[in-house]
Design a protein around this motif. Structure first.
Motif, PDB file in Angstrom:
ATOM      1  N   UNK A 135       0.807  -1.222   0.000  1.00  0.00           N
ATOM      2  CA  UNK A 135       0.000   0.000   0.000  1.00  0.00           C
ATOM      3  C   UNK A 135       0.841   1.274   0.000  1.00  0.00           C
ATOM      4  N   UNK A 136       1.764   1.352  -0.922  1.00  0.00           N
ATOM      5  CA  UNK A 136       2.650   2.515  -1.033  1.00  0.00           C
ATOM      6  C   UNK A 136       2.163   3.439  -2.148  1.00  0.00           C
ATOM      7  N   UNK A 137       2.171   4.754  -1.916  1.00  0.00           N
ATOM      8  CA  UNK A 137       1.762   5.694  -2.962  1.00  0.00           C
ATOM      9  C   UNK A 137       2.681   5.597  -4.181  1.00  0.00           C
ATOM     10  N   UNK A 138       2.071   5.522  -5.348  1.00  0.00           N
ATOM     11  CA  UNK A 138       2.829   5.490  -6.597  1.00  0.00           C
ATOM     12  C   UNK A 138       3.264   6.923  -6.908  1.00  0.00           C
ATOM     13  N   UNK A 139       4.557   7.185  -7.075  1.00  0.00           N
ATOM     14  CA  UNK A 139       5.018   8.553  -7.348  1.00  0.00           C
ATOM     15  C   UNK A 139       4.318   9.174  -8.558  1.00  0.00           C
ATOM     16  N   UNK A 140       3.858  10.409  -8.385  1.00  0.00           N
ATOM     17  CA  UNK A 140       3.208  11.125  -9.475  1.00  0.00           C
ATOM     18  C   UNK A 140       1.812  10.639  -9.787  1.00  0.00           C
TER      19      UNK A 140
END
Length: 180
Positions: A80-85
């Motif tokens: 559950x890590x934010x995808x850059x951009x």
């Protein structure tokens, strides 16, 4: 044939040895000797590995073993890590390392397939990673597995600014078990 299993605290020394050896094999040219050692001392310290292995709700470590059950590689997933951009979250493939002596035998492909399966089974909607812009071989490897470039992020060492490509792929939704 290799086997792949979840790593645990008994595997700290193997993870440290493989991580340091493979990182040096692949990335020594982008660091000074002191910068490389500082990075490895931080990223592969026993305390750091122990904490990461214990946080099973945030990380998954997979260990690849040869037919004699000797460790030859590993992968680390962050959930559950934010995808850059992007507004999306997904499983981040933070590390996938294989000893250079094991390259070209399909072991990396098997390890990546296991990563994709585990991320899908965990309910993640996508898998993403970043790869050095200068690492065209790794980029082709990930593209052959269905990942596509979706952006870029900065990255620098103590010697140079390199930058990284962000690559991602959608994952199939995990199917619930069939009822009898």
């Amino acid at each position: 044939m290799i086997t792949i299993r979840e790593a645990d605290s008994r595997d700290i020394q193997a993870l440290k040895a493989i991580g340091c050896a493979t990182y040096r094999e692949h990335f020594a040219s982008i660091w000074s000797a002191a910068g490389m050692q500082q990075f490895l001392d931080q990223d592969f310290s026993s305390a750091h590995l122990q904490a990461s292995l214990a946080a099973r709700d945030r990380h998954l470590w997979l260990l690849a073993l040869d037919p004699q059950q000797q460790p030859i590689g590993f992968a680390k997933l962050n959930w559950a890590r934010p995808v850059p951009g992007s507004e999306r979250c997904g499983a981040e493939l933070q590390k996938i390392y294989l000893l250079k002596s094991q390259a070209g035998q399909g072991h990396g492909r098997r390890l990546l397939e296991q990563v994709l399966q585990r991320a899908s089974a965990a309910g993640e909607s996508c898998l993403w990673l970043d790869v050095l812009k200068s690492n065209s071989g790794a980029r082709r490897f990930y593209e052959s597995a269905g990942l596509r470039q979706i952006g870029e992020v900065p990255f620098s060492t103590d010697l140079e600014q390199i930058g990284m490509w962000v690559m991602a792929c959608d994952l199939p939704l995990a199917q619930p078990p069939a009822r009898a």
